[in-house]
Design a protein around this motif. Structure first.
Motif, PDB file in Angstrom:
ATOM      1  N   PRO A 202      -4.619  -1.263   5.972  1.00 49.22           N
ATOM      2  CA  PRO A 202      -5.920  -1.855   5.658  1.00 49.22           C
ATOM      3  C   PRO A 202      -6.893  -1.699   6.828  1.00 49.22           C
ATOM      4  CG  PRO A 202      -4.142  -3.407   5.168  1.00 49.22           C
ATOM      5  CD  PRO A 202      -3.533  -2.261   5.904  1.00 49.22           C
ATOM      6  N   ALA A 203      -8.156  -1.438   6.498  1.00 47.21           N
ATOM      7  CA  ALA A 203      -9.171  -1.200   7.528  1.00 47.21           C
ATOM      8  C   ALA A 203      -9.269  -2.373   8.496  1.00 47.21           C
ATOM      9  CB  ALA A 203     -10.521  -0.942   6.866  1.00 47.21           C
ATOM     10  N   ILE A 204      -9.092  -3.579   7.979  1.00 46.70           N
ATOM     11  CA  ILE A 204      -9.225  -4.766   8.828  1.00 46.70           C
ATOM     12  C   ILE A 204      -8.210  -4.743   9.967  1.00 46.70           C
ATOM     13  CG2 ILE A 204      -7.778  -6.149   7.262  1.00 46.70           C
ATOM     14  CD1 ILE A 204     -10.659  -7.648   9.180  1.00 46.70           C
ATOM     15  N   GLN A 205      -7.045  -4.160   9.735  1.00 46.03           N
ATOM     16  CA  GLN A 205      -6.023  -4.132  10.786  1.00 46.03           C
ATOM     17  C   GLN A 205      -6.424  -3.199  11.926  1.00 46.03           C
ATOM     18  OE1 GLN A 205      -2.242  -3.343   8.853  1.00 46.03           O
ATOM     19  NE2 GLN A 205      -2.134  -5.419   8.052  1.00 46.03           N
TER      20      GLN A 205
ATOM     21  N   ALA B 287       3.166  -1.670  -5.101  1.00 47.07           N
ATOM     22  CA  ALA B 287       3.716  -0.316  -5.074  1.00 47.07           C
ATOM     23  C   ALA B 287       4.301   0.027  -6.428  1.00 47.07           C
ATOM     24  CB  ALA B 287       4.793  -0.234  -4.006  1.00 47.07           C
ATOM     25  N   ARG B 288       4.065   1.258  -6.878  1.00 46.62           N
ATOM     26  CA  ARG B 288       4.631   1.710  -8.147  1.00 46.62           C
ATOM     27  C   ARG B 288       5.703   2.757  -7.889  1.00 46.62           C
ATOM     28  NH1 ARG B 288      -0.510   1.026  -7.312  1.00 46.62           N
ATOM     29  NH2 ARG B 288      -1.275   2.990  -8.143  1.00 46.62           N
TER      30      ARG B 288
ATOM     31  N   MET C 220       0.849  -1.187   0.000  1.00 48.19           N
ATOM     32  CA  MET C 220       0.000   0.000   0.000  1.00 48.19           C
ATOM     33  C   MET C 220       0.891   1.245   0.000  1.00 48.19           C
ATOM     34  SD  MET C 220      -2.940  -1.514   0.508  1.00 48.19           S
ATOM     35  CE  MET C 220      -2.621  -3.201   0.134  1.00 48.19           C
ATOM     36  N   SER C 221       1.362   1.614  -1.119  1.00 53.61           N
ATOM     37  CA  SER C 221       2.288   2.732  -1.055  1.00 53.61           C
ATOM     38  C   SER C 221       1.741   3.938  -1.791  1.00 53.61           C
ATOM     39  CB  SER C 221       3.598   2.337  -1.664  1.00 53.61           C
ATOM     40  OG  SER C 221       3.401   2.236  -3.035  1.00 53.61           O
ATOM     41  N   ASP C 222       0.463   3.884  -2.073  1.00 54.67           N
ATOM     42  CA  ASP C 222      -0.142   5.021  -2.740  1.00 54.67           C
ATOM     43  C   ASP C 222      -0.229   6.154  -1.743  1.00 54.67           C
ATOM     44  OD1 ASP C 222      -0.718   5.312  -5.298  1.00 54.67           O
ATOM     45  OD2 ASP C 222      -2.724   4.457  -5.244  1.00 54.67           O
TER      46      ASP C 222
ATOM     47  N   LEU D 193      -2.610  -3.093  -6.624  1.00 51.53           N
ATOM     48  CA  LEU D 193      -2.243  -3.800  -5.396  1.00 51.53           C
ATOM     49  C   LEU D 193      -0.759  -4.101  -5.300  1.00 51.53           C
ATOM     50  CD1 LEU D 193      -5.224  -6.265  -4.847  1.00 51.53           C
ATOM     51  CD2 LEU D 193      -4.943  -3.944  -4.020  1.00 51.53           C
TER      52      LEU D 193
ATOM     53  N   TYR E  13      -9.648  -2.681  12.682  1.00 45.65           N
ATOM     54  CA  TYR E  13     -10.767  -3.377  13.298  1.00 45.65           C
ATOM     55  C   TYR E  13     -10.275  -4.506  14.212  1.00 45.65           C
ATOM     56  CZ  TYR E  13     -15.501  -5.184  13.613  1.00 45.65           C
ATOM     57  OH  TYR E  13     -16.715  -5.591  14.067  1.00 45.65           O
ATOM     58  N   GLU E  14      -9.217  -5.182  13.802  1.00 46.80           N
ATOM     59  CA  GLU E  14      -8.632  -6.248  14.622  1.00 46.80           C
ATOM     60  C   GLU E  14      -8.227  -5.708  15.991  1.00 46.80           C
ATOM     61  OE1 GLU E  14      -6.374  -9.466  11.751  1.00 46.80           O
ATOM     62  OE2 GLU E  14      -5.363  -7.582  12.098  1.00 46.80           O
TER      63      GLU E  14
ATOM     64  N   PRO F 100     -14.035 -10.912   7.753  1.00 51.71           N
ATOM     65  CA  PRO F 100     -13.700  -9.723   6.967  1.00 51.71           C
ATOM     66  C   PRO F 100     -14.181  -8.512   7.745  1.00 51.71           C
ATOM     67  CG  PRO F 100     -15.687 -10.704   6.109  1.00 51.71           C
ATOM     68  CD  PRO F 100     -15.281 -11.539   7.285  1.00 51.71           C
ATOM     69  N   TYR F 101     -13.661  -7.358   7.450  1.00 44.03           N
ATOM     70  CA  TYR F 101     -14.070  -6.129   8.117  1.00 44.03           C
ATOM     71  C   TYR F 101     -15.419  -5.724   7.548  1.00 44.03           C
ATOM     72  CZ  TYR F 101     -14.025  -1.210   9.397  1.00 44.03           C
ATOM     73  OH  TYR F 101     -14.340   0.025   9.891  1.00 44.03           O
ATOM     74  N   ILE F 102     -16.461  -5.801   8.314  1.00 42.65           N
ATOM     75  CA  ILE F 102     -17.830  -5.578   7.860  1.00 42.65           C
ATOM     76  C   ILE F 102     -18.088  -6.556   6.710  1.00 42.65           C
ATOM     77  CG2 ILE F 102     -19.562  -3.879   7.247  1.00 42.65           C
ATOM     78  CD1 ILE F 102     -17.534  -1.710   7.783  1.00 42.65           C
TER      79      ILE F 102
ATOM     80  N   ASP G  42     -17.741   2.370  12.678  1.00 40.82           N
ATOM     81  CA  ASP G  42     -17.075   1.862  11.473  1.00 40.82           C
ATOM     82  C   ASP G  42     -16.455   3.012  10.686  1.00 40.82           C
ATOM     83  OD1 ASP G  42     -17.818  -0.647  12.111  1.00 40.82           O
ATOM     84  OD2 ASP G  42     -19.466  -0.793  10.674  1.00 40.82           O
TER      85      ASP G  42
ATOM     86  N   GLN H  18      -2.426 -10.708   3.232  1.00 43.52           N
ATOM     87  CA  GLN H  18      -1.365  -9.735   3.467  1.00 43.52           C
ATOM     88  C   GLN H  18      -0.187  -9.948   2.531  1.00 43.52           C
ATOM     89  OE1 GLN H  18      -0.743 -10.474   7.617  1.00 43.52           O
ATOM     90  NE2 GLN H  18      -0.894  -8.319   8.133  1.00 43.52           N
TER      91      GLN H  18
ATOM     92  N   GLY I 244      -1.865  -9.149  -1.635  1.00 44.47           N
ATOM     93  CA  GLY I 244      -1.542  -7.727  -1.629  1.00 44.47           C
ATOM     94  C   GLY I 244      -2.652  -6.876  -1.040  1.00 44.47           C
ATOM     95  N   ILE I 245      -3.719  -7.512  -0.562  1.00 41.96           N
ATOM     96  CA  ILE I 245      -4.772  -6.758   0.104  1.00 41.96           C
ATOM     97  C   ILE I 245      -5.319  -7.641   1.209  1.00 41.96           C
ATOM     98  CG2 ILE I 245      -6.490  -7.491  -1.614  1.00 41.96           C
ATOM     99  CD1 ILE I 245      -7.915  -4.834  -1.082  1.00 41.96           C
ATOM    100  N   GLN I 246      -5.319  -7.103   2.414  1.00 36.94           N
ATOM    101  CA  GLN I 246      -5.796  -7.910   3.526  1.00 36.94           C
ATOM    102  C   GLN I 246      -7.283  -7.709   3.696  1.00 36.94           C
ATOM    103  OE1 GLN I 246      -3.899  -7.198   7.311  1.00 36.94           O
ATOM    104  NE2 GLN I 246      -5.127  -8.778   8.302  1.00 36.94           N
ATOM    105  N   GLU I 247      -8.033  -8.749   3.393  1.00 37.17           N
ATOM    106  CA  GLU I 247      -9.484  -8.631   3.524  1.00 37.17           C
ATOM    107  C   GLU I 247      -9.997  -9.355   4.765  1.00 37.17           C
ATOM    108  OE1 GLU I 247     -11.406  -8.124  -0.755  1.00 37.17           O
ATOM    109  OE2 GLU I 247     -10.261  -9.957  -0.629  1.00 37.17           O
ATOM    110  N   LEU I 248      -9.253 -10.363   5.211  1.00 38.22           N
ATOM    111  CA  LEU I 248      -9.655 -11.113   6.399  1.00 38.22           C
ATOM    112  C   LEU I 248      -8.730 -10.757   7.555  1.00 38.22           C
ATOM    113  CD1 LEU I 248     -10.140 -14.597   4.731  1.00 38.22           C
ATOM    114  CD2 LEU I 248     -11.944 -13.132   5.597  1.00 38.22           C
ATOM    115  N   GLY I 249      -9.260 -10.817   8.756  1.00 41.36           N
ATOM    116  CA  GLY I 249      -8.436 -10.546   9.923  1.00 41.36           C
ATOM    117  C   GLY I 249      -8.922 -11.355  11.111  1.00 41.36           C
TER     118      GLY I 249
END
Lengths: 170, 722
Positions: free
Chosen positions: A68-71, B418-419, A1-3, B416, A73-74, B182-184, A55, B161, B165-170
């Motif tokens: 990331p949002a999940i981190q 880095a550029r 995530m380097s944007d 997803l 929320y964790e 997942p978050y929500i 939220d 992670q 490249g995208i963490q959807e579950l935690g």
């Protein structure tokens, strides 16, 4: 995530003083380790939102810290000092760990439940009190039993003392 | 890592290891099995399941093998009394909250927990308290959840992670209340999300469409190769009663490692769609009716023969670039014996002006496995997650290894990774011209003025600098570039740029067998092995722009798979004779075809795809053709016989393949392009030419679960009306 260039919409939700406090914490950690500041950020945000997180606010923190949002929320779901549902204005938590328990903490909890008419984990209908479900040891065993009311410690409690303290809450 | 090896002892066996290597890696290499749940060779070490506890000499406590770095002279015991006791105790705790629902669990029979419980579990549980139950989560149409079965190994979390490249579950909550979520409630819609099913060591995450369809021990495993992109990922098809029930990855370290994309995993859901054609069909007096093969082939052949005997230049042969090499070779033979030069497979390409300048096949100059170790990657007209999901994964790995990735695209994407630098906007060729100017690249002819007049920005200079500084630099031309109306300009500029920066130039082939089709000469201007054809025929765009009398369309739907679909359908409808060989029957096809022959799907036949490295990959097929459908090579062989063509006496797909390989011979790839035929054109690319991730070919389009991806729990997909 380097944007890193995207304008965080989080900035608009978080107050300037909250952002300044988060920035202060972020600066304590090495560059790129802003995730370390998430607890401090949530504490600050919760403090400015009547003692609970939404939220929307957690998303804003995630966006502000660029994680990331999940981190977020964790962390919020892990620590008992974060609330993710609306709660009463005044937070009451009675320590029920071993020392306090031996000195009668359980009776205090029942007393408060009866007095406020709610169970642990609930808030009074008027939105005044929130009785926390479980409080881990607050390191005041020497004054057991103890409770914390809005971050203030009260020690060597009896039901009468508890009444006095809670009645004094505005 | 130092080169010095150290010596350790495991169960009395002396092993050599690198200092600091984790014990489990050493024992896995040596074939000593240590039970585990959370450890996975492709993921970071979590050490949270504690199943891999072993005894260490002079150790005070049992040590987790996955998180214990070895030192010289260490002695470990994996089967000692203490080790087994620790492993059994761990298993007892893991089973406390795990439901005893193996008989109704899809994981049953291929479950790591079930297997290890057999080895380390007690026959009888000492636990008499109530078990916890966890609410299931909605993770979209591809992955089903039974969260009560979860043992919190966090492989799925780490996959998000580290790989996706995208963490959807935690992990939400703690202690007894910890859950994977997942978050929500949000769907997991990453293009590699299905891999969490394979990672899950229990039945918590399972293949949703496959649910309750078959038991793992009832199915036969057949090797397949992905027909959906130019990487040619290795797959296994699991077959039950002649039908492919599901697809799982087949390990191939140099291609797809242990992963596959969701497109490869779930496209099989489209195999048995209602639109599958199971009988030959002919149109008589404007009415469609089913018929037998002999009749259908007779009608197909007579129409072709009539046109060809009048004028072979009035017939055209078009084959899908996802056809197998066997099929493509027979089509080439057919065109040669009939004297039909109008032959093509480049359905979505729009610029053919410099086709004589084509490389031997669209391919990569570097190996797929080397993408990870590039220092700089410049992608031009490339959206890797949509075009080739495994390529995006490799690029992500390269970024993790420190590569600088740069992108120039007309359409933006969520990459997803880095550029280092990133340019989005119209005029792809103008941007590359600016890069050429910044690199002082050597261009000739009309490109000179283009490069000279380009405006160079800091981003251009930054890209060129990164590419020039790289020891291993590479330029990639993606599908968006290959479909661009200025393709020949783009690739000539890219070629000059790559040369100026001493970088490799790589073209990502459009489909699974674009490379094979080019090598086999399914082109209007080439023969097998890249040799120039005696007579140059019409390309796909000309065949539709200047109507012909007869067409043979093999393996695709003109209305969905061609760059100028509307024109194609119109032209075909006006033709005298159109033969479609297709797995699916569409309404549009019925409007333009005269004969439709049912083609077996890619799994129903042996076949070979040539990937973008030029690697020939054969598979034997899984499952039998549906109804009267037949493998493509058989259909073409009999059509050849019916048309009395020479050299069609093949008895097996292997024979066809051998002949095809002989005809191609040795092919060398040299991606150097100098001719820019389309310099004058400046049309915007046709949006219809670029399909989405899940609309790329006929099978994928019919996979209902894939079509539902992206819908959340709050807005479930609309039920298709029957």
């Amino acid at each position: 995530m380097s944007d890193t260039t995207h304008p965080g919409s989080g900035e608009s939700i978080l107050a300037a003083e909250t952002r300044a406090e988060i920035d202060r914490w972020v600066a304590k950690f090495p560059a790129g380790r802003q995730r370390s500041a998430v607890i401090a950020a949530l504490r600050e945000v919760q403090h400015h939102n009547h003692g609970y997180l939404t939220d929307e606010l957690m998303n804003a923190v995630a966006e502000y810290l660029d994680i990331p949002a999940i981190q977020v929320y964790e962390v919020a779901a892990f620590y008992s000092m974060f609330e993710t549902k609306p709660v009463g204005r005044c937070s009451v938590s009675v320590c029920t760990n071993i020392s306090c328990m031996l000195c009668g903490a359980d009776e205090l909890v029942s007393h408060i439940e009866k007095k406020l008419g709610i169970k642990t984990g609930e808030s009074t209908p008027d939105g005044k009190f929130f009785l926390k479900r479980e409080e881990e040891c607050l390191a005041a065993c020497v004054g057991a039993p103890m409770m914390m009311v809005d971050h203030v410690y009260h020690e060597n409690l009896t039901p009468a003392k508890v009444d006095e303290i809670l009645d004094a809450v505005e | 890592m130092s080169d010095k090896k150290i010596t350790i002892e495991v169960d009395g066996q002396t092993l050599s290891a690198d200092p600091g290597q984790m014990l489990i890696e050493v024992t896995d290499e040596a074939g000593i099995y240590i039970p585990r749940f959370c450890y996975h060779k492709k993921l970071s070490v979590a050490a949270n399941c504690r199943m891999c506890l072993v005894e260490m000499e002079n150790g005070r406590k049992p040590m987790p093998a996955c998180a214990t770095p070895v030192g010289d002279g260490n002695k470990f015991f994996t089967r000692s009394k203490a080790a087994i006791a620790a492993q059994r105790a761990t298993m007892e705790f893991l089973l406390i909250n795990h439901p005893l629902d193996c008989p109704i669990c899809d994981q049953g029979g291929e479950c790591e927990l079930q297997d290890l419980a057999m080895g380390y579990g007690r026959g009888i549980s000492r636990y008499t308290e109530s078990k916890r139950a966890v609410e299931d989560k909605y993770l979209g149409p591809l992955v089903s959840t039974d969260m009560t079965r979860c043992i919190h190994c966090t492989r799925c979390v780490r996959f998000g992670q580290e790989i996706a490249g995208i963490q959807e579950l935690g992990t939400i909550g703690r202690g007894e209340n910890m859950e994977i979520a997942p978050y929500i409630e949000k769907t997991v819609d990453h293009e590699l999300s299905g891999n969490i099913i394979d990672l899950c060591p229990v039945g918590a995450l399972n293949n949703k469409p496959f649910r309750f369809r078959a038991r793992s021990w009832e199915m036969r495993q057949a090797e397949l190769v992905s027909p959906h992109d130019a990487f040619g990922s290795h797959l296994y098809g699991h077959v039950w009663r002649g039908k492919v029930m599901r697809v799982v990855p087949r390990d191939s370290e140099s291609l797809n490692e242990t992963w596959i994309s969701d497109r490869d995993r779930y496209s099989c859901e489209g195999l048995y769609s209602d639109e599958r054609l199971t009988e030959p069909m002919i149109r008589q007096d404007g009415e469609w009716r089913t018929t037998d093969w002999a009749t259908a082939l007779g009608v197909a052949a007579s129409g072709i023969r009539k046109t060809v005997s009048d004028d072979p230049s009035q017939a055209g042969l078009l084959a899908a670039p996802w056809s197998t090499a066997e099929e493509l070779y027979l089509i080439k033979l057919l065109s040669r014996s009939l004297g039909v030069a109008n032959l093509d497979h480049r359905l979505r390409q729009t610029d053919f002006s410099a086709q004589q300048d084509d490389a031997a096949y669209p391919g990569l100059e570097i190996a797929i496995a080397d993408i990870d170790t590039q220092d700089a990657l410049l992608m031009l007209g490339c959206r890797p997650r949509t075009e080739v999901p495994m390529f995006a994964h490799r690029v992500r790995k390269a970024v993790r290894n420190g590569a600088r990735v740069m992108i120039v695209n007309e359409q933006d994407d969520d990459y997803l990774f880095a550029r280092h630098a990133h340019l989005v906007g119209p005029d792809l060729s103008g941007q590359i011209a600016a890069l050429c100017q910044a690199a002082q690249a050597n261009v000739s002819g009309e490109l000179q003025s283009l490069v000279h007049n380009a405006t160079v920005s800091d981003a251009h200079r930054q890209m060129v600098k990164a590419l020039q500084e790289a020891e291993k630099g590479s330029v990639f031309l993606g599908h968006a570039a290959a479909r661009h109306p200025q393709w020949s300009v783009i690739r000539s500029l890219a070629s000059a740029l790559a040369q100026a920066c001493a970088a490799s130039l790589n073209c990502m082939g459009e489909a699974a067998n674009s490379a094979g089709a080019a090598m086999l000469g399914v082109l209007p201007h080439r023969d097998e092995g890249g040799r120039e054809a005696v007579q140059t025929g019409k390309n796909v765009s000309q065949m539709f722009a200047d109507p012909l009398k007869a067409y043979l369309l093999f393996g695709f739907e003109a209305e969905n798979d061609c760059a100028s679909a509307a024109q194609a359908v119109e032209t075909l409808a006006a033709a005298n004779h159109v033969v479609c060989v297709s797995s699916y029957l569409t309404e549009a096809m019925q409007s333009y075809a005269n004969v439709i022959l049912p083609l077996g799907s890619f799994v129903e036949s042996a076949g070979t795809f040539v990937n973008c490295e030029g690697r020939w990959q054969s598979y034997t097929g899984a499952g039998s053709p549906l109804g009267e459908a037949r493998p493509g090579w058989k259909i073409l062989r009999v059509l050849g016989n019916t048309l009395e063509c020479e050299g069609f006496d093949f008895n097996s797909a292997e024979e066809v393949l051998t002949a095809a390989q002989q005809a191609v011979g040795e092919v060398a790839l040299r991606n150097v392009f100098t001719t820019a035929g389309s310099a004058g054109h400046s049309d915007a690319p046709d949006s219809g030419a670029s399909p989405g991730l899940y609309t790329s070919d006929p099978v994928v389009r019919r996979s209902r679960p894939l079509q539902e991806v992206g819908h959340t729990a709050a807005s479930p997909p609309l039920q298709a009306t029957a």
